[in-house]
Design a protein around this motif. Structure first.
Motif, PDB file in Angstrom:
ATOM      1  N   ALA A   1      -2.779  -4.246 -11.580  1.00 28.24           N
ATOM      2  CA  ALA A   1      -3.565  -5.305 -10.945  1.00 28.24           C
ATOM      3  C   ALA A   1      -2.757  -6.588 -10.860  1.00 28.24           C
ATOM      4  O   ALA A   1      -2.771  -7.292  -9.837  1.00 28.24           O
ATOM      5  CB  ALA A   1      -4.861  -5.536 -11.723  1.00 28.24           C
ATOM      6  N   TRP A   2      -2.039  -6.907 -11.924  1.00 27.51           N
ATOM      7  CA  TRP A   2      -1.211  -8.121 -11.963  1.00 27.51           C
ATOM      8  C   TRP A   2      -0.092  -8.053 -10.926  1.00 27.51           C
ATOM      9  O   TRP A   2       0.154  -9.021 -10.195  1.00 27.51           O
ATOM     10  CB  TRP A   2      -0.637  -8.281 -13.372  1.00 27.51           C
TER      11      TRP A   2
ATOM     12  N   GLU B   1      -3.347   1.751  -0.615  1.00 32.01           N
ATOM     13  CA  GLU B   1      -3.161   0.800  -1.720  1.00 32.01           C
ATOM     14  C   GLU B   1      -2.412   1.476  -2.875  1.00 32.01           C
ATOM     15  O   GLU B   1      -2.871   2.456  -3.461  1.00 32.01           O
ATOM     16  CB  GLU B   1      -4.470   0.196  -2.220  1.00 32.01           C
TER      17      GLU B   1
ATOM     18  N   SER C   1       0.001  -6.231  -8.140  1.00 32.83           N
ATOM     19  CA  SER C   1      -0.492  -6.199  -6.765  1.00 32.83           C
ATOM     20  C   SER C   1      -1.093  -7.529  -6.326  1.00 32.83           C
ATOM     21  O   SER C   1      -0.954  -7.928  -5.165  1.00 32.83           O
ATOM     22  CB  SER C   1      -1.513  -5.076  -6.589  1.00 32.83           C
ATOM     23  N   THR C   2      -1.748  -8.228  -7.245  1.00 38.70           N
ATOM     24  CA  THR C   2      -2.404  -9.488  -6.861  1.00 38.70           C
ATOM     25  C   THR C   2      -1.545 -10.712  -7.139  1.00 38.70           C
ATOM     26  O   THR C   2      -1.808 -11.778  -6.578  1.00 38.70           O
ATOM     27  CB  THR C   2      -3.743  -9.655  -7.603  1.00 38.70           C
TER      28      THR C   2
ATOM     29  N   VAL D   1       1.527 -10.823  -3.703  1.00 38.50           N
ATOM     30  CA  VAL D   1       0.984 -11.924  -2.903  1.00 38.50           C
ATOM     31  C   VAL D   1       1.971 -13.092  -2.850  1.00 38.50           C
ATOM     32  O   VAL D   1       2.180 -13.695  -1.784  1.00 38.50           O
ATOM     33  CB  VAL D   1      -0.378 -12.369  -3.465  1.00 38.50           C
TER      34      VAL D   1
END
Length: 214
Positions: A99-100, A66, A102-103, A107
């Protein structure tokens, strides 16, 4: 293997970890995977990362996967490289960015690139791709606004976030999305061009066979 080995695929999200390893300057090796040939599903690689994705970082008998985790680990393992802010709030903002990305960005792009992950009905693929592209475009617009101050992602401090942003700029200009980045996202493109001036970025792009932002 050496004490640190990165498993990557050219132009994949592993680009971010590859750049940060080069920025740090500590010894490392790379193992290049060809995703089109299915290298990520080979038993040899599944023994490293059972998820069959890149990146994977081997380090002294331990494997970390990750991007966000690898980026934070590398920056914290080498504080002398200055790739994360020293203060807790600055680190929290870096975590928020990663986080923003990756998610959100990743996505949304996956909906366009790999709709089979989200439906077994091939008739639904066009709608999944279209919605994914719209969402990715909205996220790119928000990224443009956040980079409009002309600095790095965290202001004056170059960080692992900037390496991660490079992934999505590359993907946005690529054939799957096909945005005209200089015209549609000039601030983000300026950021990418400044990234391209860094020796570590240039070295990694050469190794991966990628075209630098112009």
């Amino acid at each position: 293997m050496t004490a640190r080995t990165l498993y990557y695929a050219p132009g994949a999200c592993s680009l971010a970890s590859h750049i940060v390893l080069e920025e740090i300057g500590a010894p490392y090796e790379t193992v290049r995977l060809d995703l089109a040939k299915g290298d990520q599903r080979a038993p040899e690689y599944l023994a490293v990362n059972e998820r069959g994705r890149v990146p994977a970082l081997y380090e002294g008998g331990w494997v970390l996967t990750e991007n966000a985790a690898i980026l934070r680990h590398l920056a914290r393992s080498h504080p002398e490289a200055g790739l994360l802010p020293a203060d807790l709030r600055g680190q929290a903002v870096a975590d928020e960015w990663m986080a923003w990305l990756s998610t959100g960005h990743h996505v949304a792009y996956a909906h366009v690139r790999r709709p089979e992950r989200y439906s077994a009905d091939e008739a639904a693929f066009p709608e999944i791709r279209a919605k994914g592209a719209d969402t990715f475009g909205d996220l790119c617009t928000m990224t443009e606004v956040r980079l409009s101050n002309g600095g790095w992602a965290l202001g004056e401090c170059y960080s692992v976030v900037d390496a991660y942003l490079m992934v999505f700029w590359i993907w946005a200009r690529g054939p799957v999305i096909g945005f005209d980045m200089p015209a549609q996202f000039p601030a983000w493109t300026d950021h990418a061009r400044r990234m391209a001036e860094r020796p570590a970025v240039r070295a990694v792009f050469t190794r991966e066979g990628l075209t630098l932002p112009a």
